[in-house]
Write an enzyme that holds these catalytic residues in place. Structure first.
Site, PDB file in Angstrom:
ATOM      1  N   LYS A 199      -3.269  11.049   5.364  1.00 57.47           N
ATOM      2  CA  LYS A 199      -3.223  12.086   4.529  1.00 57.47           C
ATOM      3  C   LYS A 199      -3.791  13.033   4.795  1.00 57.47           C
ATOM      4  O   LYS A 199      -3.208  14.478   4.959  1.00 57.47           O
ATOM      5  CB  LYS A 199      -4.430  11.918   2.790  1.00 57.47           C
ATOM      6  CG  LYS A 199      -4.121  13.190   2.260  1.00 57.47           C
ATOM      7  CD  LYS A 199      -5.442  12.648   0.511  1.00 57.47           C
ATOM      8  CE  LYS A 199      -5.465  13.852  -0.290  1.00 57.47           C
ATOM      9  NZ  LYS A 199      -5.737  13.286  -1.441  1.00 57.47           N
ATOM     10  N   GLU A 205      -8.420   5.710  12.998  1.00 58.11           N
ATOM     11  CA  GLU A 205      -7.778   4.605  13.205  1.00 58.11           C
ATOM     12  C   GLU A 205      -6.508   4.851  13.518  1.00 58.11           C
ATOM     13  O   GLU A 205      -5.335   4.437  13.930  1.00 58.11           O
ATOM     14  CB  GLU A 205      -7.729   3.628  11.968  1.00 58.11           C
ATOM     15  CG  GLU A 205      -8.889   2.690  12.068  1.00 58.11           C
ATOM     16  CD  GLU A 205     -10.201   3.879  11.086  1.00 58.11           C
ATOM     17  OE1 GLU A 205      -9.920   4.744  10.942  1.00 58.11           O
ATOM     18  OE2 GLU A 205     -11.257   2.948  10.550  1.00 58.11           O
ATOM     19  N   GLY A 260      -5.473   9.445  -1.838  1.00 57.17           N
ATOM     20  CA  GLY A 260      -4.753   8.554  -0.766  1.00 57.17           C
ATOM     21  C   GLY A 260      -4.585   6.782  -1.709  1.00 57.17           C
ATOM     22  O   GLY A 260      -3.076   6.283  -1.163  1.00 57.17           O
ATOM     23  N   ARG A 261      -5.320   6.714  -2.274  1.00 56.01           N
ATOM     24  CA  ARG A 261      -4.884   5.930  -3.069  1.00 56.01           C
ATOM     25  C   ARG A 261      -3.579   5.195  -4.148  1.00 56.01           C
ATOM     26  O   ARG A 261      -3.442   4.438  -4.807  1.00 56.01           O
ATOM     27  CB  ARG A 261      -6.535   4.500  -3.800  1.00 56.01           C
ATOM     28  CG  ARG A 261      -6.567   5.270  -4.470  1.00 56.01           C
ATOM     29  CD  ARG A 261      -8.502   4.706  -4.818  1.00 56.01           C
ATOM     30  NE  ARG A 261      -9.448   5.794  -5.174  1.00 56.01           N
ATOM     31  CZ  ARG A 261     -10.280   6.162  -4.872  1.00 56.01           C
ATOM     32  NH1 ARG A 261     -10.049   7.060  -3.292  1.00 56.01           N
ATOM     33  NH2 ARG A 261     -10.901   7.034  -5.248  1.00 56.01           N
ATOM     34  N   GLU A 346     -12.197   1.660  -5.115  1.00 56.00           N
ATOM     35  CA  GLU A 346     -13.048   2.592  -4.568  1.00 56.00           C
ATOM     36  C   GLU A 346     -12.618   3.869  -4.938  1.00 56.00           C
ATOM     37  O   GLU A 346     -13.575   4.549  -5.406  1.00 56.00           O
ATOM     38  CB  GLU A 346     -11.267   2.853  -3.198  1.00 56.00           C
ATOM     39  CG  GLU A 346     -11.703   3.925  -2.188  1.00 56.00           C
ATOM     40  CD  GLU A 346     -10.707   4.115  -1.169  1.00 56.00           C
ATOM     41  OE1 GLU A 346     -10.193   4.933  -1.835  1.00 56.00           O
ATOM     42  OE2 GLU A 346     -11.123   3.390   0.107  1.00 56.00           O
ATOM     43  N   HIS A 377      -5.094 -24.194  -4.239  1.00 58.29           N
ATOM     44  CA  HIS A 377      -5.604 -25.039  -2.682  1.00 58.29           C
ATOM     45  C   HIS A 377      -6.915 -24.020  -1.976  1.00 58.29           C
ATOM     46  O   HIS A 377      -7.151 -25.058  -1.121  1.00 58.29           O
ATOM     47  CB  HIS A 377      -4.050 -25.555  -2.007  1.00 58.29           C
ATOM     48  CG  HIS A 377      -3.383 -26.120  -3.025  1.00 58.29           C
ATOM     49  ND1 HIS A 377      -3.301 -27.226  -2.870  1.00 58.29           N
ATOM     50  CD2 HIS A 377      -2.290 -25.163  -3.762  1.00 58.29           C
ATOM     51  CE1 HIS A 377      -2.664 -27.642  -3.896  1.00 58.29           C
ATOM     52  NE2 HIS A 377      -2.176 -26.573  -4.002  1.00 58.29           N
ATOM     53  N   LYS A 519     -18.268   6.188   8.481  1.00 59.14           N
ATOM     54  CA  LYS A 519     -17.555   7.026  10.050  1.00 59.14           C
ATOM     55  C   LYS A 519     -18.334   8.039  10.239  1.00 59.14           C
ATOM     56  O   LYS A 519     -18.160   8.209  11.935  1.00 59.14           O
ATOM     57  CB  LYS A 519     -16.064   7.539   9.094  1.00 59.14           C
ATOM     58  CG  LYS A 519     -15.262   7.230   8.355  1.00 59.14           C
ATOM     59  CD  LYS A 519     -14.551   8.419   7.582  1.00 59.14           C
ATOM     60  CE  LYS A 519     -12.841   7.569   6.870  1.00 59.14           C
ATOM     61  NZ  LYS A 519     -12.719   8.630   5.822  1.00 59.14           N
TER      62      LYS A 519
END
Ligand SMILES: O=P(O)(O)OC[C@H]1O[C@](O)(CO)[C@@H](O)[C@@H]1O
Length: 550
Positions: A199, A205, A260-261, A346, A377, A519
């Site tokens: 965005k 990253e 973003g999400r 978030e 399991h 950050k």
């Protein structure tokens, strides 16, 4: 900014507290079902594409009525309408929140024309790339993180039955080179399209991975590599200028009012569209839009996202549950828990209200999970016999759907085996919610043989270890089939449910200041990795830096 009251300052909240102190906290699901043959029907809702059985939750008709009164007092409908109308409800960033506009039919929503221009353009590009005989593209690498990764990474395997065998999708997100290196190692730059999804187009990253991908491309492509970037790189971003500066000319934009999400419906969905094609991508949008209409129009009594959000408030603030486990019984939905972690945590992991006042109650639960039956399991032991009560959300899909070219050619025996597996899968799903609710008393355990128990222990001790408290709540969501439309509706359901609890808590569900500090500190630390300078650092960080560099 909304003037609606915070949930804890309403009359309904006090009435809920009284109700909780009385029958509300003592509800026993086994007794509730025994007393009311109609309970399953009374606490089930059908929304577009998604049926929800809410009857195995720790609530009764009074709880639900009080929660609905709470929603009304908190003016949930007005707050929802404000979001859908494009009011700047993300007040700390001065932005509207309009992911719903991305899936509205042409001409219906605010910004509709602009949205559809980009969508048409992107889907035309998608069809060109998917014509692999002409495009020469066989692999797509999506580089992005958080909302620029989790949505596509969740949706592409979920819609495996709809994907093209001619294109393989890869996802790279982590700044750790161990993420990108094994992906690029297997690819030929001439057959690869790299999407840089961000965005902001500033995320550390993603920029680091994009630079590595670019270097890999130029080294592997050979002569003409610079010119070929135009064909082999695309960007999806609101920061078109930064993408151009990076050297990417094929860019699909979106807008700051897409969080973003909440962005898989925008250009960030490009890898999804490449995997499943334009028609299926439009079906995904249409399914989400159908859920948007339900959220906007269904009365609160029949409104599934609102009821799920209300249950979340009841569990978090009255019953004190701090987490919720999501168990999709469909291997294609294995990334759903990770996707929901960002969506919910978030959005609602906040501790001040819209006015910046500290909240005196809990907000986002921890959301976690794993595809069933695998989770059974691993951690289900704790869900059944641990000391914490953790509501579980099961997602079941009635009819399986495999990629045609893989299954149709399989021998009949194999196909019969797959059909049998599906019944086993669904039986496990139902059995787990039954076991959580029914439990097993010590007397029942005493009455059973336990052939694997140690002979050194007396029967009563063994029975106590084999006792299940039961009365543990769960919700079961059922889809007929995991089609693009059904998946779109399911994701939109979760988005609106998160909105609902956030609105009652009177928090801003659409900012994420909590990611900033780490950050900033990372940017301060990074130069120290070159110099080894630890001056001024706290003792622990200094010693760890020394150890990592030594
Ligand atoms: O798409 P971008 O700008 O690279 O951001 C990626 C992610 O980083 C965050 O800003 C913080 O984790 C998320 O909200 C976002 O989805």
């Amino acid at each position: 900014m909304s003037t609606a009251p915070r949930c804890d300052r309403t009359e309904a909240w006090s009435r809920l507290a009284d109700h909780h102190a009385g029958v509300g906290r003592a509800l026993d699901l086994r007794r509730a079902f025994a007393a009311d043959a109609g309970r399953a029907g009374a606490f089930s809702l059908q929304a577009p594409e998604v049926f929800a059985d809410l009857s195995k939750n720790l609530w009764d008709a009074d709880t639900r009525a009080l929660l609905l009164a709470l929603a009304r007092e908190c003016r949930i409908e007005q707050r929802r309408d404000a979001m859908l109308a494009g009011e700047p409800i993300n007040h700390t960033e001065g932005r509207a929140v309009l992911h719903t506009a991305l899936r509205a039919p042409r001409g219906v929503a605010p910004f509709g024309d602009e949205v559809h221009e980009v969508l048409d353009c992107m889907l035309a590009y998608v069809e060109q790339v998917r014509d692999t005989a002409t495009s020469g593209i066989r692999h797509v690498v999506n580089i992005g993180i958080g909302g620029s990764d989790l949505g596509p990474q969740m949706v592409v395997p979920a819609l495996d039955a709809y994907t093209s065998p001619a294109l393989t999708l890869h996802f790279v997100s982590n700044v750790d080179g161990h993420d990108i290196a094994p992906v690029l190692r297997r690819l030929d730059p001439r057959e690869t399209l790299v999407i840089v999804a961000s965005k902001t187009f500033t995320t550390q990253e993603t920029m680091a991975n994009a630079a590595v991908a670019r270097a890999w491309f130029l080294a592997g492509y050979g002569e003409g590599g610079e010119a070929a970037i135009a064909k082999h790189f695309a960007a999806t971003t609101t920061n078109v200028a930064a993408a151009a500066k990076f050297g990417i000319t094929t860019t699909f934009g979106f807008w700051d009012w897409v969080g973003g999400r909440y962005s898989l419906w925008s250009a960030i969905g490009l890898p999804i569209a490449l995997a499943v094609g334009a028609e299926n991508f439009r079906a995904l949008l249409a399914g989400a839009h159908a859920m948007d209409r339900h959220f906007a129009e269904a009365p609160l009594e029949a409104n599934l996202p609102i009821q799920l959000g209300l249950l979340d408030v009841w569990y978090r603030n009255f019953l004190g549950f701090t987490s919720r486990s999501v168990a999709p019984y469909h291997q294609g939905l294995r990334r759903l828990p990770a996707y929901l972690q960002q969506l919910e945590m978030e959005s609602n992991g906040k501790s001040v209200d819209l006015d910046g006042e500290p909240l005196p109650f809990g907000t986002s639960p921890v959301v976690w999970g794993e595809a069933g039956t695998n989770g059974q399991h691993a951690y289900f032991q704790m869900l059944h016999q641990g000391t914490d009560v953790i509501p579980v959300e099961f997602v079941a899909v009635k009819t399986p759907c495999y990629r045609a070219e893989g299954i149709a050619d399989l021998p009949e025996g194999v196909r019969a085996g797959l059909a049998d597996q599906h019944h086993k899968l669904l039986a496990n799903c139902l059995a787990q919610s039954q076991a959580l609710m029914l439990g097993k008393s010590t007397d029942e355990a005493m009455g059973e043989s336990a052939p694997t128990a140690s002979k050194a222990l007396d029967a009563a001790t063994v029975a106590r270890h084999r006792t299940f408290p039961g009365n543990r709540p769960s919700t079961t969501l059922v889809l007929d089939q995991l089609t693009p439309a059904a998946l779109g509706a399911l994701i939109a359901l979760y988005e609106h449910r998160v909105f609902t609890s956030g609105a009652l808590w009177r928090i801003n569900s659409f900012d994420q200041w909590g990611v900033e500090l780490g950050k900033a500190l990372c940017n301060q630390l990074l130069p120290r990795f070159a110099t080894g300078d630890t001056a001024g650092l706290d003792g622990s960080t200094a010693a760890l830096l020394d150890r990592l560099l030594g």
